[in-house]
Structure formats: structure tokens, C-alpha cells
Write an enzyme that holds these catalytic residues in place. Structure first.
Site, PDB file in Angstrom:
ATOM      1  N   HIS A 146      48.332  42.304  47.584  1.00  0.00           N
ATOM      2  CA  HIS A 146      47.221  42.959  46.901  1.00  0.00           C
ATOM      3  C   HIS A 146      47.234  44.431  47.315  1.00  0.00           C
ATOM      4  CE1 HIS A 146      42.946  43.876  46.129  1.00  0.00           C
ATOM      5  NE2 HIS A 146      42.871  42.776  45.420  1.00  0.00           N
TER       6      HIS A 146
ATOM      7  N   ASP B  53      46.492  38.340  55.554  1.00  0.00           N
ATOM      8  CA  ASP B  53      45.381  38.565  54.638  1.00  0.00           C
ATOM      9  C   ASP B  53      45.010  37.200  54.061  1.00  0.00           C
ATOM     10  OD1 ASP B  53      43.676  39.060  52.557  1.00  0.00           O
ATOM     11  OD2 ASP B  53      44.978  40.495  51.516  1.00  0.00           O
TER      12      ASP B  53
ATOM     13  N   GLN C  16      42.389  34.806  50.037  1.00  0.00           N
ATOM     14  CA  GLN C  16      42.481  33.637  49.159  1.00  0.00           C
ATOM     15  C   GLN C  16      42.643  32.353  49.959  1.00  0.00           C
ATOM     16  OE1 GLN C  16      41.981  33.874  45.946  1.00  0.00           O
ATOM     17  NE2 GLN C  16      42.097  36.098  45.769  1.00  0.00           N
TER      18      GLN C  16
ATOM     19  N   LYS D 230      34.477  35.547  48.470  1.00  0.00           N
ATOM     20  CA  LYS D 230      35.333  34.549  47.815  1.00  0.00           C
ATOM     21  C   LYS D 230      35.095  33.156  48.411  1.00  0.00           C
ATOM     22  CE  LYS D 230      39.071  37.927  47.174  1.00  0.00           C
ATOM     23  NZ  LYS D 230      38.911  38.475  45.825  1.00  0.00           N
TER      24      LYS D 230
ATOM     25  N   CYS E 192      45.183  43.948  40.756  1.00  0.00           N
ATOM     26  CA  CYS E 192      45.298  44.783  41.965  1.00  0.00           C
ATOM     27  C   CYS E 192      46.621  44.522  42.674  1.00  0.00           C
ATOM     28  CB  CYS E 192      44.138  44.564  42.930  1.00  0.00           C
ATOM     29  SG  CYS E 192      42.540  45.035  42.282  1.00  0.00           S
TER      30      CYS E 192
END
Lengths: 412, 151
Positions: free
Chosen positions: A128, A206, A209, A232, A370
Site C-alpha cells: 500500500h 503492516d 488487513q 478496519k 492506493c
């Protein structure tokens, strides 16, 4: 045509906890397939935040009065919840930030300031923008090198390329997604961390998600840093998390200066507060942190095993149904994947697809997500993306597939 | 779960001419030589267009564009190229302003017959997220005009 299999969790009961899911769009029931951008919020989270503002609110870490003490306790207890969620060794290693983007910027700024010219940061082609741009800024500021590990055509990390880019021992930090927001690919985090450590590098994942869909255990992964965002994970916007090993956080200089992050201040010299407060300047997102804690408790009550099984069934069903839509191409064929499916449709641009889907109540994202370099790598301008959450039903995926058939006819 | 899709009302947005021009644009070409060029980028969605113009005296002799984008943005660029050819920079700037008003409001009280070729895009005003698709080529064209020394 439709394969209905028993859902491993009671989706209807869960859906009843999300008031927004009973809204209509253009007169149609909302079919919300954009959870990877931001998830909807259960009543528990909404109420926890509203109750804070209604009944028990004051600034934290400052007041000697009852309201402030109680609010400080509520705010600080989120660190315990996050530490438990990620199996972090210590609650003091949980640093709050605005979102994953700010957490990565914090790391790039503070950990990055300890890097020397000649050292490198290694990312991948499927990051991202939030995990690209802060490192480019560090590169340009500090004279470090930014390396890009390739991905395969299936959308998985190219392991040989990854290892070759670690080989000279100059990589100080590997910064990699734990699950691609475009391809749904899970990266083999434990193996990635082991290879990074063998090459003398630290590793940050990261997890924006990944942590939504699967249990994350930072100790089992042997990660050094891990970031995620609250909004999220069925929590509010405005709150994210940077977890890091205490020894690393302790050695890092502050990110932003201000109140809350200091030990003592004089005009000659200021000393820093201890970790994590050293990294949390100013009044923090108090209500949001309390909302995040409630979201974590909610997710834990549903259970990651049930969530993962439910979403695996959704993804399998989606891939099967979408495969039957003529001219539709799913982008990314990773073996280990989560509930995110990107696709293109012959003869129709992703924006046009998304506009028509929306007209039938189906919300998907369309564009470059993104992740412009990834789009270029995949040779597509943009994709439409359907992403699933704990409240997504097999029936909603059928609506997506059926509507896509109509979209195809519309543009035929 | 069944949720039957009816896209009948979507023909307001996707009129025949938009579908046709979106699919087979007449001015999608790399104009060379040219007097001005500019790119338009919509980083939100990944739309990208480059517009080039060639002047003949004080009028636009030809306009061409290269785009990657949706039906709306390609059709808008193509209809724009039709509309601005043979016009002076002053006329073109007026057209651009009227087009902007039309797609934002759905009405154009000041529009004369010169706007007729652009009217199929009026439906965009009901789709806020698509406005930028329609206006991006115009923004790029104004940039190209500027670069040509006629801005």
C-alpha cells in the site's frame, strides 16, 4: 447455480449487531463489499464510544479528579486489550497512533533516524502507498537505499528475489504487508522474519488487513514491529497501533513533540517520557481508543477461528461464482489468501463497473487501491475489488455475481 | 438472496453516444507536432489523460488525447476534442466553464447550441464520484492551452 454451504458462524445474529447493514442504497438492500477500505461498526463499539462521551469523559493522564482517573483507566486498558490481541510481551510496547499510516511514518521517522547511509529498507511490489511513501521520504532524507522485493505473477512474494535482496547484509529493516489489500495474499510472515533476522535485518509487518481476518501472534511470528488500524477491525477511525520490541522502541527518539510525551521540560532541556508515552504527544484519541478496546473484545468474542473459517468459505464461494462470469479476470492467485478479491471485466472499466454495482446496492472499491506500483506490476490500470467482513453472507456474493452478469450485458 | 438489477435509469448516465465514444473514441491519438500538452491525473482512481493541441493562428486546429480511464472520461475527452476544434482560446475557456457548471448542476442556463455535443454528459451531475472523470480531460486541455502560450 449457487453452492450454499453451512456458515460456520451465525451471520444473521452478527448482522443484527451492525445497524448500518439494514440501510438501503438506491432503494436496494446495502450489500457492503468494501470492508477492506473500512469496516462497519457493531452496536457494542458505537455504544462504548457514545457512553464515554455521555457518562464518563475527561482528558487523560492529567486530572487528579475522578472523571480523569476513570477515563485514564479506560483509555489505558486498551493497551492491555491490544497486547492480548497480538500476544505482545508487554502492554508498554503498544503505541497508539492515528492509523497504520501514521504508525509507519512514526517508525520511518524515529527508527529511520537511527539508520546510516548505506543501509537499506526492503519493501515489496505489493505494498500500500502507506508502506512505500514514508520509506521514500526516509531514503531522500537520510540517504538510505530503498529496495523492492518482487512478486510473482500469482501475486506472492518472490522468495528468491527476497533472499537475494537481503544477501549483502545491508538491509536494516524489512517492511512488508502481512496481507495485500489488493490481491488478498497472505505473506509467510514467520518465514520472512526468520530470513530477515538471519540477514541482520529487523522486520515490520503492516497488518492493516491481516489482523482483521486471522489471529496475529507477534511472538510466534518473531516480528520486531507490527502495525494495524482500528477502523478496519470493526473499531473507530482515528486510532491505530504500532507494536515494537521494547529494546527497539526504547532506543528510538520521539516522533512528535508536545504534552504527554515528556519527562520534564525546561527551556534548556527536555527529557522524554518512557515508552509508550514518548511516542504519544498531545491529547490522544481517547474515545477512539475506548472504542477500539470494545472492538477487540467483540472480535475475540466472535472468535478468530470462526471469523477465519467464515471468510475462507466466502472467498471460496466468491472465486467460484466470479469464475463463471464471462470476461471476468480475478487478479491474484495466491495459495494463501484472505477475503479480498480484485477483478477486471472485459469491455468495462472498473469505475463503470462500480457505478453500476452501486446502483444495485453493491458497494465495491474501484481504482488503484492506493497501490499504484502494484497496478503497474500487474499490467492493469485499475481493478474493482470486493472485500468481505465477518457480516458478509454467501447470498451477498451471489448478488455481486448476478449483478456483474447484468453489468456485462449492459456494456456488451 | 436475490436482488434483481435493473439498469434502465443508468442510460441517463451512459447514453448511446457515451457508450460509443467511450468504446471507439475518434480523437484518441498522439498528436505530433503540437503546440501545447498537459496531463491530468486522478490519483484517487488511477485515471490518467494527456491532451495535446495544435494551433492554427488563433484557433485550435486539432486536439488529441491519450487516456486510460472509464467510459465517462474517455467519452468526455473525445466529445471535448470535437467541441474545441476550430475555436479560439477565449471561446474554449467559456465552453470549459459552462461544461463545469453543466456537469455539477445538471443545468446550463447560459448554454447555446455550441454546447449541444457535450450535453450527453449532463447525467454525470447525479454521480458525484464520477464528476472528476468528466472534468479531468478539460483540466488537462486548459493546461495544454496554457502551455501553448494561449492560456
Amino acid at each position: 447455480m449457487t453452492m450454499i454451504r453451512p456458515a460456520p458462524l451465525d451471520v444473521e445474529r452478527i448482522r443484527a449487531e451492525f445497524p448500518i447493514l439494514s440501510e438501503t442504497v438506491h432503494g436496494k438492500p446495502l450489500v457492503f463489499l468494501d470492508s477492506a477500505a473500512s469496516s462497519m461498526k457493531p452496536t457494542a463499539v458505537i455504544d462504548a464510544m457514545a457512553d464515554t462521551m455521555r457518562k464518563q469523559y475527561a482528558n487523560v493522564h492529567r486530572g487528579l479528579h475522578w472523571m480523569s482517573e476513570r477515563t485514564t483507566d479506560a483509555y489505558e486498558s486498551t493497551r492491555d486489550a491490544v497486547a492480548r490481541l497480538m500476544n505482545a510481551p508487554s502492554r508498554d510496547e503498544i503505541v497508539f497512533a492515528k492509523n497504520s499510516t501514521e504508525a509507519i511514518n512514526l517508525l520511518a521517522h524515529s527508527y529511520g533516524s537511527l539508520m546510516q547511509p548505506g543501509q537499506a529498507v526492503l519493501i515489496t511490489e505489493m505494498e500500500h502507498h502507506a508502506n512505500i511513501v514514508p520509506w521514500q521520504m526516509l531514503r531522500d532524507r537520510a540517504g538510505i537505499e530503498l529496495r523492492i522485493a518482487r512478486i510473482t505473477d500469482a501475486g506472492e512474494l518472490d522468495w528468491a528475489d527476497y533472499e537475494s535482496k537481503l544477501a549483502d547484509g545491508r538491509v536494516a529493516l524489512v517492511a512488508m504487508t502481512h496481507m495485500s489489500n489488493v490481491l488478498g495474499t497472505y505473506t509467510p510472515a514467520a518465514r520472512i522474519a526468520a530470513a530477515a533476522h538471519a540477514a541482520g535485518a529487523k522486520v515490520m509487518f503492516d497488518g492493516s488487513q491481516a489482523i482483521v481476518h486471522r489471529r496475529v501472534d507477534v511472538q510466534a511470528l518473531d516480528a520486531d514491529f507490527y502495525v494495524f488500524t482500528g477502523h478496519k477491525l470493526y473499531g473507530p477511525t482515528g486510532i491505530g497501533v504500532l507494536w515494537g520490541r521494547m529494546a527497539l522502541l526504547d532506543a528510538m527518539p520521539p516522533f512528535m513533540g508536545g504534552g504527554d510525551m515528556i519527562g520534564s521540560v525546561s527551556f534548556e532541556k527536555t527529557t522524554w517520557a518512557r515508552v509508550p508515552h514518548k511516542f504519544e504527544a498531545g491529547t490522544p484519541p481517547i474515545v477512539e481508543a475506548i472504542g477500539l478496546k470494545r472492538a477487540i473484545e467483540w472480535v475475540e468474542a466472535v472468535g478468530y477461528d470462526a471469523i477465519a473459517a467464515h471468510e475462507a468459505a466466502l472467498t471460496e464461494h466468491a472465486l467460484a461464482r466470479l469464475a463463471d462470469v464471462k470476461g471476468l479476470r480475478v487478479i491474484g492467485q495466491a495459495q494463501d489468501r484472505g477475503g479480498v478479491v480484485s477483478f477486471t471485466l472485459d469491455g468495462a472499466h472498473a469505475h463503470d463497473v462500480a457505478t453500476l454495482l452501486d446502483r444495485n446496492g453493491v458497494a465495491v472499491r474501484a481504482g488503484n487501491h492506493c497501490a499504484e506500483p502494484l497496478m503497474r506490476r500487474l499490467g492493469v490500470d485499475s481493478t474493482a475489488r470486493a472485500s468481505f467482513g465477518v457480516y458478509t453472507t454467501l447470498g451477498e456474493i451471489d448478488v455481486l455475481a448476478d449483478t456483474l452478469e447484468r453489468v456485462r450485458e449492459f456494456f456488451a | 438472496m436475490s436482488q434483481a438489477a435493473s439498469f434502465d435509469d443508468m442510460r441517463d448516465l451512459y447514453q448511446e453516444v457515451i457508450m460509443a465514444r467511450g468504446r471507439h473514441p475518434q480523437h484518441q491519438l498522439r498528436l505530433d507536432p503540437y503546440d501545447g500538452a498537459a496531463k491530468g491525473d486522478n490519483p484517487m482512481c488511477g485515471d490518467r489523460v494527456e491532451v495535446r493541441i495544435r494551433m492554427a493562428g488563433d484557433t485550435i486546429a486539432e486536439a488529441g488525447f491519450e487516456a486510460r480511464g472509464c467510459a465517462i472520461s474517455v467519452a468526455s475527452a473525445d466529445l471535448m476534442a470535437d467541441a474545441i476544434t476550430g475555436r479560439t482560446p477565449t471561446e474554449v475557456r467559456t465552453l470549459a466553464e459552462r461544461f463545469r457548471v453543466m456537469v455539477h448542476t445538471g443545468a446550463c442556463p447560459d448554454c447555446g447550441p455550441e454546447m449541444d455535443p457535450l450535453r450527453p454528459l449532463v447525467g454525470v451531475h447525479e454521480f458525484k464520484s464520477r464528476l472528476k472523470c468528466a472534468t479531468l480531460p478539460w483540466d488537462a486541455m486548459l493546461g495544454a492551452l496554457k502551455e501553448s502560450g494561449h492560456g
